[in-house]
Structure formats: structure tokens, C-alpha cells
Design a protein around this motif. Structure first.
Motif, PDB file in Angstrom:
ATOM      1  N   LYS A 338       0.818  -1.210   0.000  1.00  0.00           N
ATOM      2  CA  LYS A 338       0.000   0.000   0.000  1.00  0.00           C
ATOM      3  C   LYS A 338       0.859   1.271   0.000  1.00  0.00           C
ATOM      4  CE  LYS A 338      -3.803  -2.450   0.670  1.00  0.00           C
ATOM      5  NZ  LYS A 338      -4.850  -2.585  -0.364  1.00  0.00           N
ATOM      6  N   GLU A 339       2.156   1.097  -0.267  1.00  0.00           N
ATOM      7  CA  GLU A 339       3.083   2.218  -0.153  1.00  0.00           C
ATOM      8  C   GLU A 339       2.772   3.354  -1.119  1.00  0.00           C
ATOM      9  OE1 GLU A 339       6.040   2.252   2.149  1.00  0.00           O
ATOM     10  OE2 GLU A 339       4.417   0.998   2.927  1.00  0.00           O
ATOM     11  N   ALA A 340       2.213   3.032  -2.278  1.00  0.00           N
ATOM     12  CA  ALA A 340       1.949   4.060  -3.291  1.00  0.00           C
ATOM     13  C   ALA A 340       0.998   5.132  -2.781  1.00  0.00           C
ATOM     14  CB  ALA A 340       1.385   3.416  -4.553  1.00  0.00           C
ATOM     15  N   GLU A 341       0.158   4.803  -1.818  1.00  0.00           N
ATOM     16  CA  GLU A 341      -0.806   5.771  -1.284  1.00  0.00           C
ATOM     17  C   GLU A 341      -0.102   6.941  -0.615  1.00  0.00           C
ATOM     18  OE1 GLU A 341      -3.375   3.585   1.265  1.00  0.00           O
ATOM     19  OE2 GLU A 341      -4.184   2.312  -0.343  1.00  0.00           O
ATOM     20  N   LEU A 342       1.135   6.722  -0.166  1.00  0.00           N
ATOM     21  CA  LEU A 342       1.899   7.796   0.471  1.00  0.00           C
ATOM     22  C   LEU A 342       2.336   8.851  -0.539  1.00  0.00           C
ATOM     23  CD1 LEU A 342       4.179   5.588   2.760  1.00  0.00           C
ATOM     24  CD2 LEU A 342       2.071   6.764   3.407  1.00  0.00           C
ATOM     25  N   LEU A 343       2.332   8.500  -1.820  1.00  0.00           N
ATOM     26  CA  LEU A 343       2.758   9.437  -2.869  1.00  0.00           C
ATOM     27  C   LEU A 343       1.617  10.304  -3.378  1.00  0.00           C
ATOM     28  CD1 LEU A 343       4.958   7.039  -5.027  1.00  0.00           C
ATOM     29  CD2 LEU A 343       5.809   8.950  -3.654  1.00  0.00           C
ATOM     30  N   ALA A 344       0.395   9.953  -3.029  1.00  0.00           N
ATOM     31  CA  ALA A 344      -0.774  10.609  -3.617  1.00  0.00           C
ATOM     32  C   ALA A 344      -0.787  12.112  -3.386  1.00  0.00           C
ATOM     33  CB  ALA A 344      -2.049   9.979  -3.062  1.00  0.00           C
ATOM     34  N   ALA A 345      -0.227  12.570  -2.277  1.00  0.00           N
ATOM     35  CA  ALA A 345      -0.244  13.999  -1.980  1.00  0.00           C
ATOM     36  C   ALA A 345       0.742  14.788  -2.834  1.00  0.00           C
ATOM     37  CB  ALA A 345       0.064  14.230  -0.493  1.00  0.00           C
ATOM     38  N   LYS A 346       1.662  14.097  -3.503  1.00  0.00           N
ATOM     39  CA  LYS A 346       2.694  14.786  -4.259  1.00  0.00           C
ATOM     40  C   LYS A 346       2.398  14.870  -5.752  1.00  0.00           C
ATOM     41  CE  LYS A 346       6.964  14.465  -3.148  1.00  0.00           C
ATOM     42  NZ  LYS A 346       7.102  15.802  -2.550  1.00  0.00           N
ATOM     43  N   GLY A 347       1.534  14.016  -6.264  1.00  0.00           N
ATOM     44  CA  GLY A 347       1.239  14.039  -7.690  1.00  0.00           C
ATOM     45  C   GLY A 347       0.384  12.854  -8.097  1.00  0.00           C
ATOM     46  N   ASN A 386       4.688 -16.808 -17.797  1.00  0.00           N
ATOM     47  CA  ASN A 386       3.859 -15.612 -17.885  1.00  0.00           C
ATOM     48  C   ASN A 386       3.340 -15.243 -16.503  1.00  0.00           C
ATOM     49  OD1 ASN A 386       1.267 -17.144 -17.531  1.00  0.00           O
ATOM     50  ND2 ASN A 386       1.876 -17.991 -19.502  1.00  0.00           N
ATOM     51  N   CYS A 387       3.032 -13.955 -16.354  1.00  0.00           N
ATOM     52  CA  CYS A 387       2.596 -13.432 -15.059  1.00  0.00           C
ATOM     53  C   CYS A 387       1.608 -12.297 -15.308  1.00  0.00           C
ATOM     54  CB  CYS A 387       3.815 -12.924 -14.278  1.00  0.00           C
ATOM     55  SG  CYS A 387       3.430 -12.226 -12.656  1.00  0.00           S
ATOM     56  N   PRO A 388       0.462 -12.274 -14.615  1.00  0.00           N
ATOM     57  CA  PRO A 388      -0.497 -11.184 -14.809  1.00  0.00           C
ATOM     58  C   PRO A 388       0.045  -9.863 -14.271  1.00  0.00           C
ATOM     59  CG  PRO A 388      -1.183 -12.591 -13.003  1.00  0.00           C
ATOM     60  CD  PRO A 388      -0.018 -13.276 -13.641  1.00  0.00           C
ATOM     61  N   VAL A 389      -0.149  -8.805 -15.048  1.00  0.00           N
ATOM     62  CA  VAL A 389       0.279  -7.466 -14.646  1.00  0.00           C
ATOM     63  C   VAL A 389      -0.916  -6.520 -14.745  1.00  0.00           C
ATOM     64  CG1 VAL A 389       1.750  -5.503 -15.215  1.00  0.00           C
ATOM     65  CG2 VAL A 389       2.673  -7.820 -15.341  1.00  0.00           C
ATOM     66  N   SER A 390      -1.177  -5.793 -13.679  1.00  0.00           N
ATOM     67  CA  SER A 390      -2.274  -4.824 -13.637  1.00  0.00           C
ATOM     68  C   SER A 390      -1.712  -3.421 -13.534  1.00  0.00           C
ATOM     69  CB  SER A 390      -3.186  -5.093 -12.435  1.00  0.00           C
ATOM     70  OG  SER A 390      -3.693  -6.405 -12.464  1.00  0.00           O
ATOM     71  N   CYS A 391      -2.380  -2.493 -14.188  1.00  0.00           N
ATOM     72  CA  CYS A 391      -1.941  -1.097 -14.174  1.00  0.00           C
ATOM     73  C   CYS A 391      -3.149  -0.203 -13.943  1.00  0.00           C
ATOM     74  CB  CYS A 391      -1.256  -0.761 -15.504  1.00  0.00           C
ATOM     75  SG  CYS A 391      -0.753   0.951 -15.653  1.00  0.00           S
ATOM     76  N   TRP A 392      -3.087   0.655 -12.942  1.00  0.00           N
ATOM     77  CA  TRP A 392      -4.206   1.550 -12.653  1.00  0.00           C
ATOM     78  C   TRP A 392      -3.696   2.828 -11.996  1.00  0.00           C
ATOM     79  CZ3 TRP A 392      -2.744  -2.582  -9.782  1.00  0.00           C
ATOM     80  CH2 TRP A 392      -2.559  -2.396  -8.404  1.00  0.00           C
ATOM     81  N   LYS A 393      -4.482   3.856 -12.089  1.00  0.00           N
ATOM     82  CA  LYS A 393      -4.142   5.137 -11.478  1.00  0.00           C
ATOM     83  C   LYS A 393      -4.769   5.220 -10.099  1.00  0.00           C
ATOM     84  CE  LYS A 393      -3.483   7.754 -15.750  1.00  0.00           C
ATOM     85  NZ  LYS A 393      -2.028   7.862 -15.559  1.00  0.00           N
ATOM     86  N   LEU A 394      -4.018   5.747  -9.168  1.00  0.00           N
ATOM     87  CA  LEU A 394      -4.487   5.872  -7.798  1.00  0.00           C
ATOM     88  C   LEU A 394      -5.347   7.123  -7.672  1.00  0.00           C
ATOM     89  CD1 LEU A 394      -4.180   4.554  -4.988  1.00  0.00           C
ATOM     90  CD2 LEU A 394      -2.288   6.120  -4.573  1.00  0.00           C
ATOM     91  N   HIS A 395      -6.551   6.937  -7.145  1.00  0.00           N
ATOM     92  CA  HIS A 395      -7.482   8.064  -7.006  1.00  0.00           C
ATOM     93  C   HIS A 395      -7.661   8.415  -5.537  1.00  0.00           C
ATOM     94  CE1 HIS A 395      -8.437   7.783 -11.223  1.00  0.00           C
ATOM     95  NE2 HIS A 395      -8.713   6.489 -11.074  1.00  0.00           N
TER      96      HIS A 395
END
Length: 395
Positions: A338-347, A386-395
Motif C-alpha cells: 500500500k506504499e503508493a498511497e503515500l505518494l498521492a499527496a505529491k502528484g 507468464n505473469c499477470p500485470v495490472s496497471c491503474w491510477k491511484l485516485h
């Protein structure tokens, strides 16, 4: 060694029994000589190996699923020889958790130097640590042994396969190009671009009043200036996995490499960040050339693999410096990350989850083909590559 000890014990018993039964001095003399030889052997083990110096040497980098050659340098600084040395060279892929052992044996004369060559390889990319921590010094007859310390380690990095990405993230159209120049999450002081239009608040500067729009709306409207960014995207990859899985780890490295390659080829201005566990410092590197891409990828595998917790984002936020980024790309192989949530305030944050399964975020999913695409290599590994890869933008 156990077999040798049993044989010597049987020999002693036979000689002692023969001396008692026959009463002859010949068997008694042989028994005494045997005891003296064993005492000498035990003494030789105590003396040998005390001043043995052992060092390991490995290539800086190697290729996946290919053998590389390592060397172990041995030097006996004592005049007393090492009749028999035996130990195990243990290796571990710090990125994927893969482990193995290589048994080694040697002997050294007094003041002698020797080089032992060995072969090794890994089915996965990552940082391979080789350790020769202790070994046994044995006598000539392999009856007695004594442990000696070596405590020598060496590292090599197995680089990932180069793949082409199939995510829209890897295209220039995957981002709003205007946001590359100005932050979409914070106002600034650049009059060249408008960040937002809003109603007047107490304390706002008169210079910020949008006079033309205020006249049309019959209300005082404020024009907020944009915050300029120095580089467009900061790319971060996290090596930590709570439950290490080689397939997810391999995919993380390949996706990281592919993102860097794609942005570089499309001339999308970006930087990449890696936390160096050996120095405790976070490093930011501009990605402009192929050498830049290889260097940051090497640093990620070499110095970021030995993570016990997810640290990349937290270490970056401790000292982000004065560099301004509008977009962040965070690549992870840990389903609970869940580390990406810490970046949400910066961009704006784009998350790429490797093997983490889909999320209810309206993002994109592909099946990433990692490793060599040669069918023979896949058969050797006895697995689908092969390996599943998901890509999404954090809102």
C-alpha cells in the motif's frame, strides 16, 4: 570421514586383540605405532589452516539462465600444510529467494597459493550472494577434522531479459502531456499556466483576480498559478515481497526495465529512484541513455534486493529534495503493498502490480511473458513463463 574412523577403530581393536592373544611384541609395536600416527594426525589438524586466507571473486553481472565462472583464491600463510580442506559454497538470490550449494575440497602446501574455479547460474534475475563462511580442516587420513572460519562473500547481478511492454503506460499518449510540465495536484507561482479558477477568499492577492471572468460572472474570481515540474515522471520499483515469489520478482524487474526503456525511446523526461541498502541512501538518476537505464537497473537488483520491509517510497519521502514531479509510477510485486498511497499527496500516481491480481479500479491488465521466449528454455524450467500485470491510477 565416519567410514575412515570406523576402519581405524577396527584396526586398533584387531591389533590389541592380536597382541593379547598371541602375546607377541610385533602386534604390540604395530598398535603403538598406530596410536602415535593418530596422535600426530590430530596434532596436524590443530596446526593446519590457522593462517589460511580465502577470498571470492565473481563477475559484476551475468545473464539469466547462463553459467558464469567464479574463482576462490586460497593462500596458506603458514609453513604447515593443509592436508585436506572441505567446505560448502552457499549462494542465494536475494531478489527471488532461490538458493543452492556447491561443495568444494582442496589441499594447500606450506606458503602455497591456489585458485579454485567454479561454475554457477540462476534461472531468475537478481542479486546472487555467494558465501564461504566456514570449512573443515582434515588430517591426511581423514580421521580428524576441525572447523575454520572464512567469512568471505561476493555478489553478482543476473540481469533480466529485455522485453517490450504492452501496457498503454508505455506509450506517450498514456499520460496527459500538459501535466508533464505542470503539477495537477498543487498550485504554484508560474503565471505561464493556470492551475485552477475559484472564488475569491479572504487573504488572496489582488494580482490573482481574473478581471475578465469576474466581470462575466459578476463575482470576484481568482486565477491560481501552476506549479512547474522539473521532470515529468519519477519511476519507483519495490523489491520487497512478504512471500517471495520468483515469477513476480522476475516480472517486477522486467517491467521496471521496460518502462525505463520505453520512456527513454519516446523521449519522455523521467527519473528513477532506488534505495541503496548498503549505504542507507536514496538515489535519483536521470534516464537519458542506455547506460543510465542499465546503471539504475543494476543498482535496483544489487542494492535493493535485500529488503526486509517495503522501503522505497518511505525513503524517498524522507528527503525528496527540491525536485518536482507531476507523475509517479510505482512498480510492485507484493499483493499487500500500500506504499503508493503515500505518494498521492505529491502528484498523480500510476501503480503497476506484477502478479498481484486485478483490482476494482478500472485499470488495465495484461499477461506479461517474462524471461526468455525460447520454448526450450521454458521446458527446462518446467513452467509457463507468464505473469499477470495490472496497471491503474491511484485516485
Amino acid at each position: 570421514m565416519i567410514k575412515n574412523r570406523i576402519l581405524w577403530i577396527l584396526w586398533l581393536v584387531c591389533m590389541a586383540g592380536a597382541a593379547v592373544i598371541t602375546g607377541t611384541w610385533l602386534f604390540a609395536a604395530v598398535l603403538l605405532l598406530t596410536v602415535l600416527i593418530l596422535i600426530f594426525s590430530a596434532g596436524s589438524v590443530v596446526l593446519s589452516g590457522k593462517k589460511a586466507v580465502i577470498k571470492l571473486h565473481l563477475p559484476k553481472a551475468s545473464e539469466r539462465m547462463e553459467c558464469f565462472h567464479g574463482k576462490m583464491y586460497l593462500e596458506n600463510q603458514s609453513a604447515w600444510p593443509v592436508f585436506g580442506g572441505a567446505g560448502v559454497l552457499r549462494w542465494e538470490n536475494l531478489f527471488t529467494g532461490e538458493k543452492g550449494e556447491i561443495p568444494l575440497s582442496f589441499s594447500l602446501g606450506g606458503k602455497e597459493k591456489q585458485v579454485i574455479e567454479f561454475e554457477a547460474g540462476s534461472n531468475w534475475c537478481g542479486c546472487i550472494r555467494f558465501c564461504f563462511s566456514d570449512w573443515k580442516c582434515q588430517d591426511f587420513f581423514r580421521v580428524f577434522s576441525l572447523k575454520r572460519k572464512a567469512d568471505t562473500c561476493a555478489y553478482t547481478v543476473v540481469m533480466p531479459e529485455r522485453q517490450k511492454g504492452e501496457l498503454s503506460l508505455f506509450t506517450r499518449e498514456g499520460f496527459d502531456m500538459e501535466s508533464f510540465r505542470y503539477s495537477g495536484s498543487r498550485p504554484g507561482d508560474d503565471p505561464g499556466e493556470t492551475y485552477d479558477i475559484r472564488e475569491y477568499r479572504s487573504g488572496d492577492s489582488i494580482r490573482q483576480i481574473h478581471w475578465k471572468l469576474s466581470g462575466k460572472l459578476d463575482d470576484i474570481m481568482i486565477r491560481e498559478k501552476s506549479f512547474p515540474v522539473d521532470d515529468t515522471v519519477l519511476i519507483l520499483a519495490e523489491a520487497f515481497q512478504a512471500d517471495r515469489d520468483p515469477q513476480r520478482a522476475e516480472t517486477v524487474a522486467e517491467v521496471f526495465s521496460a518502462v525505463l526503456q520505453s520512456f527513454m525511446e519516446k523521449k519522455i523526461s523521467c527519473q528513477a529512484g532506488v534505495y541503496d541498502h548498503s549505504t542507507g541512501k536514496f538515489r535519483l538518476e536521470k534516464i537519458r541513455t542506455e547506460e543510465d537505464r542499465e546503471n539504475i537497473l543494476y543498482r535496483f537488483l544489487r542494492y535493493g534486493s535485500d529488503a526486509k520491509t517495503p522501503v522505497t517510497v518511505r525513503e524517498y519521502l524522507k528527503d525528496p529534495g527540491i525536485q518536482n514531479f507531476a507523475n509517479y509510477v510505482y512498480i510492485t510485486g507484493d499483493p499487500q503493498d500500500k506504499e503508493a498511497e503515500l505518494l498521492a499527496a505529491k502528484g498523480e500516481v500510476t501503480i503497476v502490480g506484477c502478479g498481484t491480481g486485478g483490482r476494482d479500479s478500472g485499470g488495465e491488465q495484461v499477461l506479461w511473458k517474462y524471461g526468455s521466449q525460447n520454448p526450450k528454455d521454458s521446458q527446462k524450467q518446467h513452467m509457463e513463463n507468464n505473469c499477470p500485470v495490472s496497471c491503474w491510477k491511484l485516485h
